[in-house]
Design a protein around this motif. Sequence first.
Motif, mmCIF file in Angstrom:
data_model
loop_
_atom_site.group_PDB
_atom_site.id
_atom_site.type_symbol
_atom_site.label_atom_id
_atom_site.label_comp_id
_atom_site.label_asym_id
_atom_site.label_seq_id
_atom_site.Cartn_x
_atom_site.Cartn_y
_atom_site.Cartn_z
ATOM 1 N N GLU A 98 6.262 4.792 3.200
ATOM 2 C CA GLU A 98 5.282 5.045 4.071
ATOM 3 C C GLU A 98 4.864 6.724 3.627
ATOM 4 O OE1 GLU A 98 2.551 3.758 5.391
ATOM 5 O OE2 GLU A 98 3.484 1.818 5.890
ATOM 6 N N LEU A 99 3.731 6.907 3.316
ATOM 7 C CA LEU A 99 3.606 8.223 2.903
ATOM 8 C C LEU A 99 3.841 9.333 4.055
ATOM 9 C CD1 LEU A 99 2.351 10.480 0.949
ATOM 10 C CD2 LEU A 99 -0.030 9.959 1.887
ATOM 11 N N GLY A 100 3.581 9.130 5.257
ATOM 12 C CA GLY A 100 3.859 9.791 6.468
ATOM 13 C C GLY A 100 5.350 9.919 6.591
ATOM 14 N N ARG A 125 0.719 -1.268 0.084
ATOM 15 C CA ARG A 125 -0.005 -0.158 -0.057
ATOM 16 C C ARG A 125 0.814 1.248 0.157
ATOM 17 N NH1 ARG A 125 -3.034 0.375 5.441
ATOM 18 N NH2 ARG A 125 -0.959 0.970 5.765
ATOM 19 N N ALA A 126 1.912 1.271 0.896
ATOM 20 C CA ALA A 126 2.875 2.451 0.839
ATOM 21 C C ALA A 126 3.431 2.566 -0.547
ATOM 22 C CB ALA A 126 3.852 2.151 1.818
ATOM 23 N N GLY A 127 4.012 1.508 -1.108
ATOM 24 C CA GLY A 127 4.489 1.864 -2.507
ATOM 25 C C GLY A 127 3.535 2.341 -3.415
ATOM 26 N N LEU A 128 2.186 1.730 -3.550
ATOM 27 C CA LEU A 128 1.295 2.240 -4.387
ATOM 28 C C LEU A 128 1.066 3.655 -4.046
ATOM 29 C CD1 LEU A 128 -1.177 -0.725 -4.671
ATOM 30 C CD2 LEU A 128 0.703 0.022 -6.235
ATOM 31 N N MET A 158 9.735 13.628 5.569
ATOM 32 C CA MET A 158 11.204 13.817 4.926
ATOM 33 C C MET A 158 11.136 15.356 4.069
ATOM 34 S SD MET A 158 14.312 13.454 4.358
ATOM 35 C CE MET A 158 14.823 12.190 5.095
ATOM 36 N N ALA A 159 10.152 15.324 3.225
ATOM 37 C CA ALA A 159 9.935 16.633 2.729
ATOM 38 C C ALA A 159 9.772 17.898 3.587
ATOM 39 C CB ALA A 159 8.534 16.657 1.784
ATOM 40 N N ALA A 160 9.123 17.916 4.682
ATOM 41 C CA ALA A 160 9.009 18.863 5.551
ATOM 42 C C ALA A 160 10.405 19.102 5.989
ATOM 43 C CB ALA A 160 8.000 18.741 6.846
ATOM 44 N N ILE A 161 11.205 18.285 6.399
ATOM 45 C CA ILE A 161 12.549 18.504 7.012
ATOM 46 C C ILE A 161 13.324 19.203 5.802
ATOM 47 C CG2 ILE A 161 14.618 17.583 7.724
ATOM 48 C CD1 ILE A 161 12.812 15.323 9.124
#
Length: 420
Positions: free
Chosen positions: A307-309, A146-149, A314-317
Amino acid sequence: MFSDELLHRLAVALGIGLLIGLERGWRARDEGEGERAAGFRTFALSGLLGGICAALVPLAGALVLAAGLLAFSLAFAAFHWLEAQADQDFSATGVVAGILTFALGAYAVLGEVRVAVAAAVAVAALLALKQPLHAWLRRLTWPEIRAGLVLLAMSFLLLPLLPDRPVDPWDALNPAEIWLLAIIIAALSFVGYVAVRIIGARAGIVLLAVAGALASSTAVTLTLARMAKGRAEGAGVLAGGILLASAVMVGRVLVVTFALNPALVLPLAWPLGTAILVFLAGGGFLLLRRTGGEGEGPELTLTNPLELGVALKMAAIIAVVMLLAKLVGDRFGDTGLYVLAAVSGLADVDALTLSMARMAGSGISLEVAAGAIAIAVAVNTAVKCVMAGALGSPRLAVLVTGGSAVAIAAGAGAFLLAQG
């Protein structure tokens, strides 16, 4: 088409059939004569048949190729259906492989030979890797799938929709660029995550350190340090694993930097390359000195980086570090960037590395960006020494700190020599 070229292309078509037929024939090698629908010779002839039908196209038109493919597919599928009825083994793989062999043989005559050969190699590899691929699928969990999708959807559906321009007053935050950088780090970390899943929970220290450090060298350090608590006899090999994980972490920084900004690799090659050599030498020495009772591998638990979270975090950091780098650089200059690098290195080196790699050469000089990355790596290495002492044993702390100190000093010396 000249006859020599046609003969060459037909030979390639035959070779494609032989390659795929080798795998198919070997898999059915225990079956008696007449007990299988297609084997080595049949697949070889299928590739050549596809090539012959394609060679007839200039003389008889494209219809002959279409008719040949249709007739071949129907006959091939019929024989496989009869075989499946007899064996009660229903699988479409053999039929698809046969049709692909015919099609690739035809493409070898009409299209690009190298593409046809490459595709044939891919087909043969996929057929040969049946058991490993099925075993890997059995090990996958639904949250991982699910995370990969979800991340694939976010990458290929959301990424094109994100603004590819700065959207803040300081011209520091590009949403599309930040998200792409987060995807790059998540994908690289996923390599290590999958490696640990394949290796298993009770793996050797060397494999665990290398595979785990691709995902998180900090996680490896925490795991090995906890294992050293109360096990003084195993401190040597565990310290070797931590030093080896540090070498992988530094090598990962070089790879990411090269992928995003090749020009930045040159000022980093000497200091980070020297540190890698020292880490490898120290880790290798401690691992080779391992004695009985030190070979048990620890449990290593990693968070799925797809995982999306985790990706959003990582994007926020990355966004925060890029914004701070812009503001600090404009207000405090190079010294402020170095302080930011040291603070960032307390938790992670990826965000700082990505930020400097993207900004180097445009507002920040290559030398300053390289210095900031080197500082982050050094601080992060020092943090691992603290972890070894706080969570592990005194002997582990001494070994990890000693090896890390030599690596940092050697890297700093190489950096100063490279600067001048």
